[in-house]
Design a protein around this motif. Structure first.
Motif, PDB file in Angstrom:
ATOM      1  N   VAL A 127       0.836  -1.203   0.000  1.00  0.00           N
ATOM      2  CA  VAL A 127       0.000   0.000   0.000  1.00  0.00           C
ATOM      3  C   VAL A 127       0.871   1.254   0.000  1.00  0.00           C
ATOM      4  O   VAL A 127       0.602   2.217  -0.736  1.00  0.00           O
ATOM      5  CB  VAL A 127      -0.953  -0.002   1.210  1.00  0.00           C
ATOM      6  N   ARG A 128       1.914   1.236   0.782  1.00  0.00           N
ATOM      7  CA  ARG A 128       2.814   2.400   0.798  1.00  0.00           C
ATOM      8  C   ARG A 128       3.448   2.616  -0.569  1.00  0.00           C
ATOM      9  O   ARG A 128       3.731   3.748  -0.970  1.00  0.00           O
ATOM     10  CB  ARG A 128       3.880   2.212   1.877  1.00  0.00           C
ATOM     11  N   ARG A 129       3.700   1.534  -1.285  1.00  0.00           N
ATOM     12  CA  ARG A 129       4.274   1.655  -2.631  1.00  0.00           C
ATOM     13  C   ARG A 129       3.348   2.407  -3.571  1.00  0.00           C
ATOM     14  O   ARG A 129       3.801   3.264  -4.358  1.00  0.00           O
ATOM     15  CB  ARG A 129       4.565   0.261  -3.207  1.00  0.00           C
ATOM     16  N   VAL A 130       2.039   2.111  -3.522  1.00  0.00           N
ATOM     17  CA  VAL A 130       1.125   2.721  -4.493  1.00  0.00           C
ATOM     18  C   VAL A 130       0.615   4.085  -4.046  1.00  0.00           C
ATOM     19  O   VAL A 130       0.055   4.827  -4.864  1.00  0.00           O
ATOM     20  CB  VAL A 130      -0.065   1.787  -4.808  1.00  0.00           C
ATOM     21  N   LEU A 131       0.813   4.445  -2.772  1.00  0.00           N
ATOM     22  CA  LEU A 131       0.379   5.764  -2.315  1.00  0.00           C
ATOM     23  C   LEU A 131       1.341   6.854  -2.787  1.00  0.00           C
ATOM     24  O   LEU A 131       2.558   6.687  -2.772  1.00  0.00           O
ATOM     25  CB  LEU A 131       0.306   5.813  -0.789  1.00  0.00           C
ATOM     26  N   ARG A 132       0.763   7.970  -3.187  1.00  0.00           N
ATOM     27  CA  ARG A 132       1.569   9.144  -3.484  1.00  0.00           C
ATOM     28  C   ARG A 132       2.106   9.746  -2.181  1.00  0.00           C
ATOM     29  O   ARG A 132       1.517   9.528  -1.111  1.00  0.00           O
ATOM     30  CB  ARG A 132       0.729  10.182  -4.232  1.00  0.00           C
TER      31      ARG A 132
END
Length: 231
Positions: A127-132
């Protein structure tokens, strides 16, 4: 839809075996909008890109889409994904395998999906990867301490797989999450509908005891806990 099976996918029998009853459950929750207002306060999605992670049948996709810039649902169960596709844009994926580019979404909601600590670090990393940068994950979980629903959870052996309140709170605290309690309710059209909904969530003997003690009830107190993580 894809036939790929994800290793972190665990079939949820409440929605997978009873999708129509689960729709009634979704209609019943939070009748006064307290949860919805709290979600807005944690991370307003108006004009932004929102990922509904573990979107199930896609019940919430149209509501998000009313004012989000873009809404994407991700669901690992292919049967549920087919239903969700009738409501919006969906992708076959899971918490540990989000089929989206890096830094591509502003808000992620996970509603009773995957994030049952302590064994959910890989999903949080994804999730942290896909969050801006500055984006927000909001996990919607049960309050195990407050509300009538918490009493049912405590009586149910089915709920043990979701961990315990102290373990969950400690894990999220270690991730730097903000914890928010929201007291709401379930309000069904009648007592029969509430009983039907409870029967997909709890063993028969637990529901039988509650119904005997609460004849004619169509509503019960329901507590939520929101865990908010900012990228």
């Amino acid at each position: 839809m894809s036939s790929v099976t994800f290793p972190d996918f665990h079939r949820a029998p409440n929605i997978a075996d009873h999708p129509d009853v689960y729709e009634r459950e979704n209609e019943a929750i939070d009748p006064d909008g307290r949860l919805w207002r709290a979600l807005r306060e944690r991370a307003d999605w108006a004009g932004r890109t929102l990922l509904d992670l573990g979107c199930g049948t896609g019940f919430w996709l149209p509501r998000y889409a009313a004012d989000a810039g873009e809404v994407i649902g991700v669901e690992p169960d292919p049967d549920l994904l087919a239903r969700a596709a009738q409501r919006g844009t969906v992708r076959h994926g899971s918490a540990e395998h989000v089929p989206l580019p890096d830094a591509s979404v502003d808000v992620v909601h996970a509603r009773f999906a995957y994030f049952f600590p302590p064994d959910c670090g890989p999903g949080l990393a994804e999730v942290r990867r896909v969050l801006r940068p500055g984006g927000t994950l909001v996990v919607i979980d049960n309050d195990w301490r407050h509300g009538e629903f918490a009493g049912l959870l405590a009586a149910s052996p089915w709920a043990s797989a979701q961990g315990a309140a102290d373990t969950t709170d400690a894990w999220w605290r270690d991730q730097g999450a903000e914890r928010t309690e929201v007291m709401s309710s379930w309000r069904c059209r009648d007592a029969a509908e509430l009983e039907a909904v409870l029967r997909i969530e709890f063993p028969g003997d637990v529901v039988d005891g509650w119904v005997r003690a609460n004849p004619g009830r169509r509503e019960l107190g329901y507590g939520y806990v929101l865990f908010t993580v900012t990228a």
